[in-house]
Design a protein around this motif. Structure first.
Motif, PDB file in Angstrom:
ATOM      1  N   HIS A  67      -9.383  -1.651  -6.845  1.00 14.31           N
ATOM      2  CA  HIS A  67      -8.507  -1.395  -7.994  1.00 14.31           C
ATOM      3  C   HIS A  67      -9.026  -0.219  -8.815  1.00 14.31           C
ATOM      4  N   GLU A  68     -10.332  -0.182  -9.042  1.00 11.19           N
ATOM      5  CA  GLU A  68     -10.903   0.927  -9.810  1.00 11.19           C
ATOM      6  C   GLU A  68     -10.711   2.254  -9.103  1.00 11.19           C
ATOM      7  N   ALA A  69     -10.704   2.219  -7.781  1.00  9.09           N
ATOM      8  CA  ALA A  69     -10.500   3.445  -7.007  1.00  9.09           C
ATOM      9  C   ALA A  69      -9.026   3.778  -6.831  1.00  9.09           C
ATOM     10  N   GLY A  70      -8.133   2.893  -7.308  1.00  4.05           N
ATOM     11  CA  GLY A  70      -6.704   3.128  -7.179  1.00  4.05           C
ATOM     12  C   GLY A  70      -6.153   2.753  -5.817  1.00  4.05           C
ATOM     13  N   LEU A  71      -6.886   1.953  -5.062  1.00  6.59           N
ATOM     14  CA  LEU A  71      -6.475   1.582  -3.709  1.00  6.59           C
ATOM     15  C   LEU A  71      -6.135   0.098  -3.592  1.00  6.59           C
ATOM     16  N   ASP A  72      -5.849  -0.552  -4.699  1.00  7.14           N
ATOM     17  CA  ASP A  72      -5.644  -1.996  -4.667  1.00  7.14           C
ATOM     18  C   ASP A  72      -4.429  -2.401  -3.838  1.00  7.14           C
ATOM     19  N   ARG A  73      -3.327  -1.679  -3.941  1.00  9.82           N
ATOM     20  CA  ARG A  73      -2.129  -2.032  -3.175  1.00  9.82           C
ATOM     21  C   ARG A  73      -2.385  -1.825  -1.683  1.00  9.82           C
ATOM     22  N   SER A  74      -3.057  -0.751  -1.319  1.00 16.08           N
ATOM     23  CA  SER A  74      -3.382  -0.505   0.089  1.00 16.08           C
ATOM     24  C   SER A  74      -4.330  -1.564   0.614  1.00 16.08           C
ATOM     25  N   ALA A  75      -5.314  -1.931  -0.209  1.00 17.54           N
ATOM     26  CA  ALA A  75      -6.278  -2.949   0.206  1.00 17.54           C
ATOM     27  C   ALA A  75      -5.586  -4.283   0.419  1.00 17.54           C
ATOM     28  N   PRO A  77      -5.741  -9.909   5.706  1.00 19.48           N
ATOM     29  CA  PRO A  77      -4.975 -10.957   6.392  1.00 19.48           C
ATOM     30  C   PRO A  77      -4.119 -11.717   5.382  1.00 19.48           C
ATOM     31  N   ASP A  78      -3.032 -12.305   5.846  1.00 20.84           N
ATOM     32  CA  ASP A  78      -2.074 -12.969   4.961  1.00 20.84           C
ATOM     33  C   ASP A  78      -2.723 -14.037   4.086  1.00 20.84           C
ATOM     34  N   GLU A  79      -3.634 -14.815   4.651  1.00 21.02           N
ATOM     35  CA  GLU A  79      -4.274 -15.894   3.885  1.00 21.02           C
ATOM     36  C   GLU A  79      -5.090 -15.337   2.718  1.00 21.02           C
ATOM     37  N   ARG A  80      -5.833 -14.266   2.957  1.00 24.03           N
ATOM     38  CA  ARG A  80      -6.656 -13.661   1.898  1.00 24.03           C
ATOM     39  C   ARG A  80      -5.785 -13.006   0.833  1.00 24.03           C
ATOM     40  N   ALA A  81      -4.738 -12.320   1.253  1.00 26.76           N
ATOM     41  CA  ALA A  81      -3.841 -11.677   0.296  1.00 26.76           C
ATOM     42  C   ALA A  81      -3.136 -12.727  -0.564  1.00 26.76           C
ATOM     43  N   ALA A  82      -2.731 -13.832   0.054  1.00 25.82           N
ATOM     44  CA  ALA A  82      -2.075 -14.905  -0.707  1.00 25.82           C
ATOM     45  C   ALA A  82      -3.050 -15.522  -1.708  1.00 25.82           C
ATOM     46  N   ARG A  83      -4.313 -15.628  -1.322  1.00 27.07           N
ATOM     47  CA  ARG A  83      -5.320 -16.195  -2.232  1.00 27.07           C
ATOM     48  C   ARG A  83      -5.509 -15.291  -3.448  1.00 27.07           C
ATOM     49  N   LEU A  84      -5.562 -13.988  -3.226  1.00 26.09           N
ATOM     50  CA  LEU A  84      -5.691 -13.047  -4.342  1.00 26.09           C
ATOM     51  C   LEU A  84      -4.455 -13.069  -5.237  1.00 26.09           C
TER      52      LEU A  84
END
Length: 145
Positions: free
Chosen positions: A80-88, A93-100
């Protein structure tokens, strides 16, 4: 394969850069992720570090299962600080993204309930942690019936 001096220097520089980035990421705290979530949705916040820590502790105390794994949270806060949060988020994986995303929703809800972020008159106004049992209704009575 013959390793030239220039290629060896390039590899050493890349290794040092990756080690520094990894070391920086490992120093991140859950509070850093909470601050990055709040700033992403509410813009730059004037909020003391103690208030961010209190909000983080209160959120995780209410729902300890929402905290993402430490390394994932640290890497995402750094992205997020690097401005790459959406790309990251797209690369996870879907499970990790859903957890965040679940963590982010809970943090935003808790921020509205437990801080003065929704009552500000402007973005320059200080945000303070009110508390997990804050009641903002001036007409509320707390008498036992």
């Amino acid at each position: 394969m013959k390793l030239s001096r220039r290629r060896a220097l390039q590899l050493a520089t890349a290794t040092a850069a990756l080690a520094a980035a990894g070391g920086y990421t490992l120093t991140r705290r859950p509070e850093d992720l909470v601050r990055s979530v709040l700033e992403r949705h509410f813009g730059p916040l004037r909020m003391d570090e103690a208030d961010v820590e209190a909000l983080t502790a209160a959120s995780l105390e209410r729902r300890p299962w929402i905290e993402p794994p430490w390394k994932l949270a640290a890497a995402y806060a750094t992205a997020h600080e690097a401005g790459l949060d959406r790309s990251a988020l797209d690369l996870l994986p879907d499970e990790r993204a859903a957890r965040l995303e679940q963590f982010e929703r809970h943090v935003l809800g808790d921020a509205v309930q437990m801080t003065s972020v929704a009552m500000r008159n402007g973005p320059e106004e200080q945000v303070v942690f009110i508390g997990p049992t804050a009641c903002l209704n001036p007409y509320a009575t707390f008498e036992m019936a």
